[in-house]
Design an enzyme around this catalytic site. Structure first.
Site, PDB file in Angstrom:
ATOM      1  N   SER A  38     -12.745  -5.617   1.712  1.00  0.00           N
ATOM      2  CA  SER A  38     -13.984  -4.981   0.768  1.00  0.00           C
ATOM      3  C   SER A  38     -15.297  -5.531   1.156  1.00  0.00           C
ATOM      4  O   SER A  38     -16.087  -6.006   0.223  1.00  0.00           O
ATOM      5  CB  SER A  38     -13.610  -5.283  -0.480  1.00  0.00           C
ATOM      6  OG  SER A  38     -12.212  -4.819  -1.076  1.00  0.00           O
ATOM      7  N   PRO A  39     -15.743  -5.480   2.507  1.00  0.00           N
ATOM      8  CA  PRO A  39     -17.108  -5.999   2.827  1.00  0.00           C
ATOM      9  C   PRO A  39     -17.938  -5.122   2.326  1.00  0.00           C
ATOM     10  O   PRO A  39     -19.265  -5.437   2.395  1.00  0.00           O
ATOM     11  CB  PRO A  39     -16.956  -6.019   4.384  1.00  0.00           C
ATOM     12  CG  PRO A  39     -16.005  -5.001   4.657  1.00  0.00           C
ATOM     13  CD  PRO A  39     -14.949  -5.101   3.563  1.00  0.00           C
ATOM     14  N   LEU A  40     -17.780  -3.782   1.834  1.00  0.00           N
ATOM     15  CA  LEU A  40     -18.885  -3.151   1.290  1.00  0.00           C
ATOM     16  C   LEU A  40     -18.674  -2.975  -0.234  1.00  0.00           C
ATOM     17  O   LEU A  40     -19.176  -1.994  -0.809  1.00  0.00           O
ATOM     18  CB  LEU A  40     -18.507  -1.587   1.814  1.00  0.00           C
ATOM     19  CG  LEU A  40     -18.999  -1.616   3.382  1.00  0.00           C
ATOM     20  CD1 LEU A  40     -18.556  -0.225   3.755  1.00  0.00           C
ATOM     21  CD2 LEU A  40     -20.173  -1.986   3.619  1.00  0.00           C
ATOM     22  N   TYR A  98       0.776  -1.141  -0.107  1.00  0.00           N
ATOM     23  CA  TYR A  98       0.143   0.109  -0.056  1.00  0.00           C
ATOM     24  C   TYR A  98       1.079   1.271   0.091  1.00  0.00           C
ATOM     25  O   TYR A  98       1.424   1.524   1.127  1.00  0.00           O
ATOM     26  CB  TYR A  98      -1.043   0.083   1.185  1.00  0.00           C
ATOM     27  CG  TYR A  98      -1.790  -1.271   1.344  1.00  0.00           C
ATOM     28  CD1 TYR A  98      -2.055  -1.850   0.178  1.00  0.00           C
ATOM     29  CD2 TYR A  98      -2.615  -1.712   2.536  1.00  0.00           C
ATOM     30  CE1 TYR A  98      -3.032  -3.181   0.295  1.00  0.00           C
ATOM     31  CE2 TYR A  98      -3.163  -2.661   2.500  1.00  0.00           C
ATOM     32  CZ  TYR A  98      -3.600  -3.621   1.469  1.00  0.00           C
ATOM     33  OH  TYR A  98      -4.410  -4.482   1.616  1.00  0.00           O
ATOM     34  N   ARG A 148     -15.989  -2.565  -2.059  1.00  0.00           N
ATOM     35  CA  ARG A 148     -15.157  -1.274  -2.580  1.00  0.00           C
ATOM     36  C   ARG A 148     -16.013  -0.094  -2.790  1.00  0.00           C
ATOM     37  O   ARG A 148     -15.944   0.642  -3.811  1.00  0.00           O
ATOM     38  CB  ARG A 148     -14.469  -1.643  -3.897  1.00  0.00           C
ATOM     39  CG  ARG A 148     -13.503  -2.963  -3.713  1.00  0.00           C
ATOM     40  CD  ARG A 148     -13.011  -3.366  -5.023  1.00  0.00           C
ATOM     41  NE  ARG A 148     -12.177  -4.636  -5.079  1.00  0.00           N
ATOM     42  CZ  ARG A 148     -10.917  -4.667  -4.643  1.00  0.00           C
ATOM     43  NH1 ARG A 148     -10.293  -3.659  -4.272  1.00  0.00           N
ATOM     44  NH2 ARG A 148     -10.189  -6.062  -4.482  1.00  0.00           N
ATOM     45  N   GLY A 149     -17.131   0.177  -1.944  1.00  0.00           N
ATOM     46  CA  GLY A 149     -17.672   1.427  -1.992  1.00  0.00           C
ATOM     47  C   GLY A 149     -19.238   1.147  -2.685  1.00  0.00           C
ATOM     48  O   GLY A 149     -20.040   1.918  -2.586  1.00  0.00           O
ATOM     49  N   GLY A 197     -23.712   2.820  -4.484  1.00  0.00           N
ATOM     50  CA  GLY A 197     -24.486   2.194  -5.595  1.00  0.00           C
ATOM     51  C   GLY A 197     -23.421   2.526  -6.747  1.00  0.00           C
ATOM     52  O   GLY A 197     -22.436   2.929  -6.620  1.00  0.00           O
TER      53      GLY A 197
END
Length: 344
Positions: free
Chosen positions: A208-210, A62, A212-213, A218
């Protein structure tokens, strides 16, 4: 003071205990646009720790390197003892090309370099970020085992490893955690990898539980992406796939409105409800988004609600792969047999 709502979980069966939700730090130092202002990110990390989110996730990749240096600065002044620090090795860039390495000399070299950048004596959880398919996994984990014995790392993890790779690694030295992409639009790990982890007593860390946004805003998530945002190149974020996938977001949003929470909180709550051996590590660069994420811990889902969500968010409902073709993931992580090993 730590919030009573955060809670703690045992990650794996080797003794590591972490906050029930972690903080993914990648986006602070690039990948999703340019690096963010250092002092703002240090303030966010301090806020997370004081709130009770003490499981911090980084990698030498990173930045590269910038994120570990950032965490090293953020943990000055006695905060190191309050956190569970996870970093990773294995992805290098040589002459502009990505290379995966797991040979013993590199494992040791990478660990020493991470210790220096983080300015710590030991790393709590050290993951192989991606699997080097040229090196038997037993060889890589054998070197990690030596680092445990020397006190340089406390626990060993794998990221994006197949079930058979996990089994082979675990036979050399107990694996504490496997990090994998697991969310309402990344569920292919449920068939074989999750059951393997549970059989072996290995903790599960969901990155990335969301989506990646995606479950935060949406399809609109692509509207403000900068040229150096990796999502611009991911199949799921391409217009033809996003148009199809927005239906999942809309359905999750309907249930969230019914429950009085945000779409992202509902998506994150679903991950939390997968078991007490699962720790999601949503990333953010904003304190208000962090606060919203920890609100997911208060969202309770009934078995009926979980079934409803899963009925329209199955592996087959999502269009587009997680990564571009040929990317290093658990699907192509097999390594040669130990008997074939000759040092590089």
């Amino acid at each position: 003071m730590a919030s009573a709502g955060i809670g703690r979980i045992k990650l794996g069966s080797q003794g590591l205990e972490v906050s029930a939700q972690g903080l993914g730090c990648m986006g602070m130092s690039g990948w999703y646009g340019p690096p963010k202002p250092e002092q703002d990110m240090i303030s966010l990390i301090h806020h997370a720790i004081h709130t009770g989110v003490t499981f911090l996730d980084t990698s030498d990749m990173y930045g590269p390197f910038l994120n570990e240096i950032l965490l090293g600065k953020a943990l000055k002044g006695g905060l190191r003892e309050k956190v569970e620090l996870a970093t990773k090795f294995g992805v290098t860039v040589v002459d502009g090309k990505r290379e995966i390495r797991g040979d013993p000399a590199y494992v040791r070299e990478a660990c020493e370099a991470s210790l220096k950048r983080l300015d710590v004596d030991s790393i709590d959880l050290y993951y192989q970020h991606r699997i080097d398919t040229r090196v038997p996994i037993e060889v890589t984990v054998g070197e990690l085992k030596k680092l445990v014995e020397e006190g340089k790392i406390k626990y060993i993890g794998l990221s994006e490893a197949s079930a058979s790779t996990i089994r082979r690694a675990h036979a050399v030295h107990p694996i504490t955690a496997v990090q994998l992409e697991w969310s309402l639009w990344s569920r292919d790990v449920e068939e074989e990898i999750i059951p393997t982890c549970r059989e072996l007593g290995i903790g599960i860390v969901s990155y990335s539980p969301l989506g990646r946004g995606f479950f935060t805003s949406g399809p609109k998530v692509v509207e403000n992406l900068t040229d150096n945002d990796v999502r611009k190149f991911l199949p799921r974020f391409q217009p033809e796939n996003l148009e199809h996938n927005k239906t999942i977001f809309e359905r999750v949003n309907e249930i969230a409105m019914r429950k009085g929470c945000t779409t992202s909180q509902l998506a994150l709550a679903w991950v939390h409800h997968q078991g007490k051996d699962v720790c999601p590590i949503p990333g953010t660069t904003k304190i208000q988004n962090f606060n919203q994420n920890i609100g997911a811990l208060s969202v309770r889902l009934t078995p009926e609600e979980i079934a409803e969500i899963e009925s329209f968010a199955s592996e087959n409902d999502v269009k587009g792969d997680r990564y571009a073709e040929g990317a290093s993931t658990w699907k192509i992580s097999e390594t040669p047999p130990l008997s074939s090993w000759k040092a590089l």
